[in-house]
Structures are given as structure tokens and as C-alpha cells.
Design a protein around this motif. Structure first.
Motif, mmCIF file in Angstrom:
data_model
loop_
_atom_site.group_PDB
_atom_site.id
_atom_site.type_symbol
_atom_site.label_atom_id
_atom_site.label_comp_id
_atom_site.label_asym_id
_atom_site.label_seq_id
_atom_site.Cartn_x
_atom_site.Cartn_y
_atom_site.Cartn_z
ATOM 1 N N THR A 18 0.850 -1.186 0.000
ATOM 2 C CA THR A 18 0.000 0.000 0.000
ATOM 3 C C THR A 18 0.889 1.241 0.000
ATOM 4 O O THR A 18 2.026 1.214 0.471
ATOM 5 N N ILE A 19 0.355 2.328 -0.527
ATOM 6 C CA ILE A 19 1.141 3.560 -0.624
ATOM 7 C C ILE A 19 0.246 4.763 -0.390
ATOM 8 O O ILE A 19 -0.920 4.781 -0.802
ATOM 9 N N SER A 20 0.783 5.752 0.290
ATOM 10 C CA SER A 20 0.096 7.031 0.467
ATOM 11 C C SER A 20 1.127 8.141 0.289
ATOM 12 O O SER A 20 2.324 7.936 0.511
ATOM 13 N N THR A 21 0.650 9.313 -0.124
ATOM 14 C CA THR A 21 1.545 10.441 -0.376
ATOM 15 C C THR A 21 0.937 11.712 0.200
ATOM 16 O O THR A 21 -0.265 11.962 0.057
ATOM 17 N N ILE A 73 6.458 10.200 0.714
ATOM 18 C CA ILE A 73 5.912 8.949 0.176
ATOM 19 C C ILE A 73 6.031 7.881 1.250
ATOM 20 O O ILE A 73 7.090 7.709 1.859
ATOM 21 N N ASP A 74 4.943 7.151 1.469
ATOM 22 C CA ASP A 74 4.873 6.169 2.565
ATOM 23 C C ASP A 74 4.335 4.852 1.999
ATOM 24 O O ASP A 74 3.171 4.764 1.591
ATOM 25 N N MET A 75 5.187 3.827 1.944
ATOM 26 C CA MET A 75 4.784 2.517 1.431
ATOM 27 C C MET A 75 4.875 1.484 2.547
ATOM 28 O O MET A 75 5.836 1.469 3.318
ATOM 29 N N ARG A 76 3.873 0.592 2.611
ATOM 30 C CA ARG A 76 3.843 -0.463 3.622
ATOM 31 C C ARG A 76 3.592 -1.811 2.949
ATOM 32 O O ARG A 76 2.809 -1.904 1.994
ATOM 33 N N TRP A 77 4.236 -2.837 3.518
ATOM 34 C CA TRP A 77 4.082 -4.195 2.988
ATOM 35 C C TRP A 77 4.293 -5.201 4.110
ATOM 36 O O TRP A 77 5.128 -5.016 4.989
ATOM 37 N N ARG A 136 8.150 -0.896 6.109
ATOM 38 C CA ARG A 136 7.666 0.447 5.791
ATOM 39 C C ARG A 136 8.801 1.196 5.109
ATOM 40 O O ARG A 136 9.951 1.136 5.552
ATOM 41 N N VAL A 137 8.488 1.897 4.046
ATOM 42 C CA VAL A 137 9.476 2.702 3.325
ATOM 43 C C VAL A 137 8.979 4.136 3.300
ATOM 44 O O VAL A 137 7.869 4.412 2.840
#
Length: 460
Positions: free
Chosen positions: A180-183, A211-215, A274-275
């Protein structure tokens, strides 16, 4: 570009790796091949390559020199330079070696095939290798794929790799692996308390963003934070032209954490990832932040701006503060942060800082097994006073010119207060001279070492 091993075939050409310091290194070869090698001056020197013909003139086998242990240590992946000298065909390793030598040669062979061909055709070597017995081919291909992603991102000029395009690259990566990603971008950065990301990027025509990516939904928690300064003019403390020429690589930290994230997700590691990437351009305009300004960070710490060209630590600070709020098991930041690090250790080594000795040990071990050299520098507490200007809580560019990488690392550590385990990499992200497995241009640094260290770092 995809870097893969060849499919097994009965017609594969035997490939012998010859160690120069292994006694009579040629003795395992058939007598005619030994005679041919001697006649052609082949003695197993690092990177030597010799094709042995059959009686009918076809390629019967190929010999590649591994050199001595000292030579291999001085030039990692040196033997794979032979890939470009071999005629087209599928080759299969026919000699036995240690697991370390075999794996390093196989990975180097893949990486030697990289070419950045977005803007001009670049011919890759046509010799292909069947995955050697005993190596995890899928893992090595996955590692090579992550490295390709990192190199491509760094090599792409800023006109085609600004904050918009960097976000798109993250979105494609997230889609490919079910993340998932949010900005958060533009003025919304102020509304959601990322004031330093906004301040650094507000003068550019392309909006700054976080930018915030989670997996992943099980296992230990790992947060990667990558500096995404897509181009750095230096701001009002404008860089001279010679220093600005390589600044497309100033998002090398973001590129490297994305390459590592690709490896982690493709391998299906049991962790929660999390990135975070603050993506900006440091530009010059009427609304650019100024020397002498005092910014208030997400953490609440105030920062006196003594040089607008020390902007990377500012955007990382807000992102690290966000990462710290969740207290993950481990936070790792990666950034092309200081020239001081490059001067200290050169372009090959990845300098890093670790709050825990055991984490530093794990990284050193991972670096050795992955042929991805790192070097620990200290979070030297006595230098804390150098980043305290008096007029504000922190100084973004201490005067005096001493310990520039260490003071930058100490600055970042101020924003990781609740998470005990923090590692910071101050990388260069660029290979100035072509070398085996490392063509001139953008390069990932520290990612393979981190990947190999993860089982120890997070008890996977």
C-alpha cells in the motif's frame, strides 16, 4: 532490464574458474587444454579469459582466471570481466570452488550484464551462464533485479526523475508486490506537520512530498528511510557548476532503499516493511528557504539554517521523526548525505552508523557474504556540541569543516528518540570508474549487506 541465468542445456560450454594460488591450477584440465593454456600464457590471473578450441575449431571449453586471494580481495567481482570477452553462448561452471567464490562469481556475472539503455542502445555481453550448482539462483536474480532498479533510478536525469516520477516508481513497485502507498504533498505537508520537507522543496516547480509505502502483515518491523532529493542545486548557497553536475544522484538513498525493498518483497521475507521517502528538489526561487532561517521540525526541535546545501538531513529529519513514532524494531536511513563521507572512505565503501554494537557486527558479516563492503563510523557523543548553535536546538551545517559525516549522523539521531535500534548509511551512490560488475554510473551501496544481515538483525 532483467538479469537472469540461462536455462540448463546439454550444449552448454564447460567453464573452468582457475585460481592462481591453488597449486597446479591447470592440472584438472585435459592435457590438450593444459598445453593450450600454457602456450597462450594463461596462468589464472584475475580476469584472464581463454577459449579452448576443439579439434574441429569449435569452442570446447573456456577458462577464466580467479587470480590470487589477495587479487580477489582487491578487486571484487574481478573475474566476471571475462564475460565480455567470451563468445556468444551458454556456459556452465565445470570446476569446484568454495561456496563464497561460486556465489560471488555468479552474482557478479549477473551484475556485469547491466546496461543503462533508456536513452541510447548499450550492448550487453552475450555470454550466458547456467546457475551454478549449490547457489540459490532465485535469490541471486532477485538481488540483481533490485540492483537494476536502484541503478536505473539514479542514472535517470532529473528532468525525467523528479518527485513526480520517483513517486510513480514507488507506486509501480507497490502494485507489483501488493503493498500500500500514500503520499502527502505540497501545502498538505504543513497541515500534517512535515515543515522541513516543505521548506526544502517549496521553491521547486514540482511539489515536495512524503511517500509512505507499507508491505507485510507478520513478523518484526523494519522501516527504511531514503533521501529523495531528486536534484540539488544547493539552494541559495548555490553549488558551483562542477559540483552540480552529478546531483541527479542525490536521490541515491531513496533509490537504494527501493531496490532493497524490492528484494525483500520479492523474496517474501516474513517482516513488516515500511518505506518512507521525502521527495523534493532543492531549487532557487523567491520563496526558497534562506541561510539564517530557523525551521521547526516535526519533532518540535528547531534548526538554524547555516547552509541551504545541507538540505538532505532536513527532509530526512521529518521522515525519521514519523518513523520513530511507531517505534519499529529497526530504523535504517540511507542517504547521499555528505562529501565528508566520500573523502573519508572513497566511492566503494558504504560508511554506516549503528546505535547497537550487535547490529554493526551483523552488517559487517552481511557485507562479507554479499561482497558489498561497509565500514562503521562512530556516533561520537563528544561532537554533539558542534551541532548546537545556541540560537536554536540544532545547526544544520556546523562551521569548522571537521567530522562532517559524523555531525550529520548525530543530527539525524536527534530525531530517533524512542526507537533504540537505528542504523544510518552515508553513501555515495555513484561509481566514478567502470569496474567488473559495477559500470560507471549509479550504484546501490549497502543494500546487499543489509539483506544478508536481516536474519541476524531481525531474527528472521
Amino acid at each position: 532490464m532483467t538479469l537472469t541465468f540461462a536455462t540448463q542445456t546439454d550444449a552448454a560450454i564447460p567453464l573452468y574458474l582457475i585460481e592462481k594460488d591453488a597449486g597446479d591450477a591447470l592440472s584438472a584440465l585435459p592435457k590438450p587444454a593444459q598445453t593450450w593454456a600454457s602456450a597462450n600464457g594463461f596462468d589464472g590471473g584475475l580476469g584472464q579469459c581463454l577459449v579452448v578450441p576443439s579439434a574441429s575449431g569449435e569452442v570446447e571449453m573456456a577458462l577464466v582466471g580467479l587470480g590470487t586471494a589477495k587479487a580477489r580481495n582487491r578487486k571484487r567481482f574481478g573475474a566476471v570481466a571475462a564475460r565480455g570477452k567470451l563468445p556468444e553462448g551458454v556456459y556452465q561452471l565445470a570446476s569446484s570452488h568454495s561456496d563464497q567464490i561460486t556465489q560471488e562469481f555468479a552474482l557478479g556475472w549477473l551484475l556485469e550484464g547491466y546496461r543503462f539503455d533508456r536513452y541510447a542502445t548499450q550492448s550487453a555481453p552475450k555470454a550466458q551462464l547456467v546457475a551454478p550448482a549449490g547457489v540459490d539462483a532465485t535469490r541471486l536474480e532477485t538481488i540483481a533485479g533490485g540492483e537494476v532498479a536502484t541503478r536505473d533510478l539514479i542514472n535517470t536525469p532529473a528532468e525525467d526523475m523528479g518527485p513526480d516520477e520517483l513517486e510513480l516508481a514507488v507506486r509501480k513497485l507497490a502494485e507489483a508486490h501488493g503493498a500500500t502507498i500514500s503520499t502527502i504533498m505540497g501545502k498538505a505537508l504543513l497541515d500534517q506537520n512535515f515543515p522541513m520537507v516543505h521548506a526544502v522543496g517549496r521553491a521547486a516547480t514540482r511539489a515536495p512530498r512524503l511517500i509512505d509505502m507499507r508491505w507485510g502483515d507478520e513478523g518484526p518491523t523494519l522501516t527504511l528511510v531514503g533521501k529523495g532529493v531528486c536534484f540539488d542545486t544547493g539552494g541559495l548557497n548555490l553549488k558551483p557548476g562542477a559540483s552540480m553536475g552529478l546531483m541527479k544522484k542525490d536521490m541515491g538513498g531513496a533509490a537504494t532503499v527501493l531496490g532493497l525493498a524490492q528484494m525483500i518483497m520479492a523474496l517474501g521475507l516474513k517482516l513488516r516493511l515500511r518505506v518512507l521517502i521525502p521527495a523534493v528538489e532543492n531549487a532557487v526561487a523567491g520563496n526558497a528557504f534562506r541561510p539564517g532561517d530557523i525551521l521547526t521540525s516535526r519533532k518540535g526541535l528547531t534548526v538554524e539554517i547555516n547552509n541551504t546545501d545541507a538540505e538532505g538531513r532536513l527532509v530526512l529529519a521529518d521522515a525519521l521523526a514519523l518513523a520513530d513514532e511507531e517505534t519499529p524494531d529497526l530504523i535504517v536511513s540511507m542517504a547521499t548525505l555528505t562529501g565528508a563521507a566520500r573523502v573519508a572512505v572513497g566511492p566503494d565503501l558504504s560508511p554506516f552508523y549503528a546505535t547497537e554494537t550487535t547490529d554493526a557486527d551483523a552488517l559487517r558479516n552481511g557485507a562479507q557474504s554479499s561482497a558489498d563492503p561497509v565500514w562503521e563510523l562512530p556516533f561520537w557523543d563528544p561532537y554533539e556540541a558542534m551541532i548546537e548553535p545556541g540560537i536554536a536546538d540544532l545547526d544544520n551545517a556546523p562551521k569548522g569543516g571537521f567530522a562532517g559525516s559524523i555531525t550529520a549522523a548525530l543530527f539525524l539521531r536527534r530525531f530517533v528518540t524512542d526507537t533504540p535500534r537505528y542504523v544510518h548509511f552515508d553513501i555515495y551512490g555513484w561509481n566514478p570508474t567502470a569496474a567488473p560488475g559495477r559500470p560507471k554510473g549509479g550504484v546501490g551501496m549497502g543494500a546487499r549487506a543489509l539483506l544478508d544481515a536481516l536474519p541476524d538483525l531481525l531474527e528472521l
